[in-house]
Scaffold this active site. Structure first.
Site, PDB file in Angstrom:
ATOM      1  CG  HIS A  67     -80.097  55.105 -14.463  1.00 53.95           C
ATOM      2  ND1 HIS A  67     -80.072  55.911 -13.348  1.00 53.95           N
ATOM      3  CD2 HIS A  67     -80.601  53.923 -14.054  1.00 53.95           C
ATOM      4  CE1 HIS A  67     -80.538  55.244 -12.309  1.00 53.95           C
ATOM      5  NE2 HIS A  67     -80.877  54.030 -12.712  1.00 53.95           N
ATOM      6  CB  CYS A 198     -81.973  50.210  -8.308  1.00 57.27           C
ATOM      7  SG  CYS A 198     -80.849  50.192  -9.723  1.00 57.27           S
TER       8      CYS A 198
END
Length: 679
Positions: A67, A198
């Site tokens: 991603h 993250c």
């Protein structure tokens, strides 16, 4: 969610088009291109590769979630692929058979990111993943993922993953057992607060939160998680933090407002540890609470200590050193360039000028040169203390700053130089970490980071630097200076080759920074040898972006349209000594770009040392040529390296059996042709 994924974005036979994670991402991204969701296939894949390089996106349980955020994405999109034989995405338990490619625009709104975050939580549900593995048609899989199919036990309504959009609420255990070593009373559950985050804040952040919450329910632990994701976050209630018995940080970017959790037993790990072993983390924080430990985690941010807590000592040491170097570089650049400007305007004797505080003539250019030189000198004087201070900060967080700066200042005082700064930083961090391990009564915890730790650690580090290790290091620094001063012939050329290889290996990464730090460290006490080293390092660092710019000019058909556009910018970046200008090319084709860059860098470094070129400025590229000794030969060395790198990368790219010059790279071709050529 139904707008983000359709049957056209599902491939239940990904094996037919992909065997590697790069091929899988390309195959799924091609479907996005065909629907107009991605405008530039190669540019988007470069962004995916850059995110993958930060941390593998494979998860336990056979899941891969590549991603990224990208300027080439027109709207938030999700593509799903299923592979019978599995594709390696770096998960500890083996290949992934469920692959989700998540594409978010650079400026995606919170609503879409919240939905994608909800998907991340669903992936922690075994029933959901089992249903995906048994789906027989692309339409059924798309409906399942979008929440339109009621067969799987959907963990939450995908429109509102409240972990980030609303105040965090504790996960109450269903039948809490009396915990060992925690809880506010004999019948109270053990309470934990956690923070997950993250780099992109789309997937791992929420998976870690879900995993921790599930493990807490099973262990009889009450947990409240703050997800610091792209969809925004709500800070934990101070009362919840105050009542907590322990803290878990599972993060790969800095925890915002970390001081809120001071004084609590803490476990600090990378975000993947929160996903893969949550029960261990909860057990660890409970054990720390039982022992009364309040030790802060090693490392200022998870950028410096990213990954699982099982990092070896060598890995930790590299991260600590890079923490110091990264904070030192701005002082080097600002101070060094001001000094260089002072020399350029006032001549080589400007260092003999009187203090501008006592003697300054507004109409005299020499006074202005002296002003620049003296400001730069003051900024440059911080180089070693800042290096030491932030190495200690990287090891022990904020309590390491004071003893680190004190130790670095002692290193300057005793002429221990750059090596003394390294030693002082490591000593300061080690001393603070040792003090933090001492069991302290609760009543004293509040004054520990403000009074006790700075006082004791500064005294210990000062003693060690002045009376124990400082003098031997100063002698070693002096010997290194004498060796650099005497460099000539083959020895100088070999050092130039090594510097060139290091500067070009990771294009601004750790090895590049080590070589650069070695070079600028010599500028604190410049000699002819240290000035040659600085010249070789900067020359080699200019080669990769200039070579990529030249290659896209002379053999444009070997590069995509995006790379050709990046090549135009690379001319300026390379000329300015910004090695990172070659990163987009290396991210897309590392096996060809990096070896080519290293070859040219080695040639340039060797020639610069052989020609005896010197440099007093730590940065500036071609704009500081007037400050370079042997400037014409210096430019020849750079040009030679650029030509070598260009020739190598063109040969390597031209030798490929298939090149991106066909329909897949021709962005003027219809989307159907590009997709067909890619798949």
């Amino acid at each position: 969610m139904s707008e983000m994924i359709t049957a056209d974005l599902v491939d239940l036979d990904l094996d037919l088009s992909a065997e590697t994670k790069e091929a899988a991402a390309r195959s799924l991204a091609a479907r996005m291109v065909a629907l107009g969701r991605v405008t530039d296939l190669e540019g988007f894949l470069a962004d995916v590769a850059a995110r993958e390089a930060q941390m593998p996106t494979g998860l336990d349980g056979g899941i891969g979630i590549p991603h990224c955020r990208s300027a080439h994405v027109t709207e938030p999109t999700l593509a799903f692929g299923r592979s019978a034989r599995g594709i390696d995405f770096g998960a500890p338990d083996g290949p992934a058979d469920l692959i989700f490619l998540i594409a978010a625009p650079a400026g995606a709104d919170d609503a879409h990111l919240t939905i994608l975050s909800s998907l991340a939580r669903q992936l922690m549900d075994a029933e959901f993943t089992a249903a995906l593995r048994s789906a027989e048609h692309a339409t059924a899989a798309a409906a399942l993922i979008s929440g339109e199919n009621a067969e799987p036990a959907a963990p939450e309504a995908p429109a509102a993953p409240e972990a980030s959009a609303a105040p965090a609420t504790p996960t109450a255990p269903e039948a809490p057992a009396a915990p060992v070593g925690g809880g506010s009373g004999p019948d109270e559950p053990f309470r934990v607060v956690a923070v997950t985050s993250c780099p992109t804040g789309i997937a791992h952040t929420y998976m870690a939160a879900e995993s921790l919450e599930n493990a807490a329910r099973e262990a009889g632990v009450e947990i409240t998680v703050e997800t610091q994701g792209s969809a925004g976050f709500t800070r934990l209630d101070p009362a919840v933090i105050a009542a907590a018995d322990g803290v878990v940080f599972a993060h790969d970017v800095p925890v915002r407002d970390k001081d809120r959790f001071a004084g609590k037993p803490t476990v600090d790990v990378g975000v993947k540890a929160g996903i893969n072993r949550p029960a261990e983390l909860l057990a660890e924080v409970r054990e720390k609470a039982a022992r009364g430990e309040t030790t802060a985690p090693a490392g200022p941010t998870p950028v410096d200590n990213a990954g699982d807590s099982g990092d070896g000592y060598g890995t930790k040491l590299r991260k600590w050193l890079m923490s110091g170097v990264s904070y030192m570089v701005p002082f080097v650049a600002a101070g060094g360039l001001l000094i260089a400007l002072g020399f350029a305007i006032g001549g080589w004797k400007i260092d003999k000028a009187p203090s501008v505080a006592e003697h300054f003539i507004w109409t005299d250019h020499t006074s202005w040169a002296a002003l620049l030189f003296q400001i730069g000198g003051l900024a440059f004087a911080f180089l070693v203390p800042v290096l030491a201070g932030y190495i200690a900060y990287g090891m022990a967080d904020r309590p390491g700053l004071v003893p680190g700066f004190v130790g670095g200042s002692v290193a300057v005082t005793i002429n221990a130089g750059f090596l003394g700064g390294l030693a002082a930083g490591l000593l300061a961090g080690a001393v603070v970490m040792g003090i933090q391990r001492v069991r302290i009564p609760t009543v004293l915890r509040g004054i520990m980071p403000v009074v006790v730790i700075p006082l004791i650690s500064s005294a210990v580090v000062g003693f060690l630097m002045f009376l124990v290790v400082g003098k031997p290091i100063a002698s070693l620094q002096s010997a290194l200076t004498d060796w650099l001063e005497g460099l000539s012939g083959a020895n100088a050329v070999i050092l130039g080759v090594i510097l060139g290889l290091m500067m070009c290996f990771d294009l601004g990464g750790p090895l590049n920074k080590v070589a650069y730090a070695f070079a600028v460290g010599g500028l604190a006490h410049p000699t002819d040898g240290s000035l040659k080293v600085m010249a070789a390092a900067m020359a080699a660092g200019m080669v990769p972006p200039l070579a990529m710019a030249l290659a896209t000019t002379v053999r444009g058909r070997l590069f995509t349209k995006t790379e050709r556009e990046n090549g135009k910018a690379a001319w300026f970046l390379g000329a300015s000594f910004i090695t990172e200008g070659a990163i987009p090319f290396a991210a897309a084709d590392p096996l060809r770009v990096i070896p080519a860059s290293m070859a040219g860098g080695a040639v340039t470094g060797a020639l610069s040392m052989a020609f005896g070129c010197t440099l007093r400025a730590p940065h500036g590229g071609v704009f500081v040529v007037p400050l370079i000794g042997q400037p014409l030969l210096y430019l020849v060395a750079i040009a030679a390296g650029v030509c070598v790198s260009t020739a190598v990368v063109v040969l390597l790219k031209g030798a490929r059996k298939t090149t991106p010059s066909g329909p897949a790279a021709d962005e003027s071709a219809p989307a159907e042709k590009r997709v067909a050529a890619t798949v």
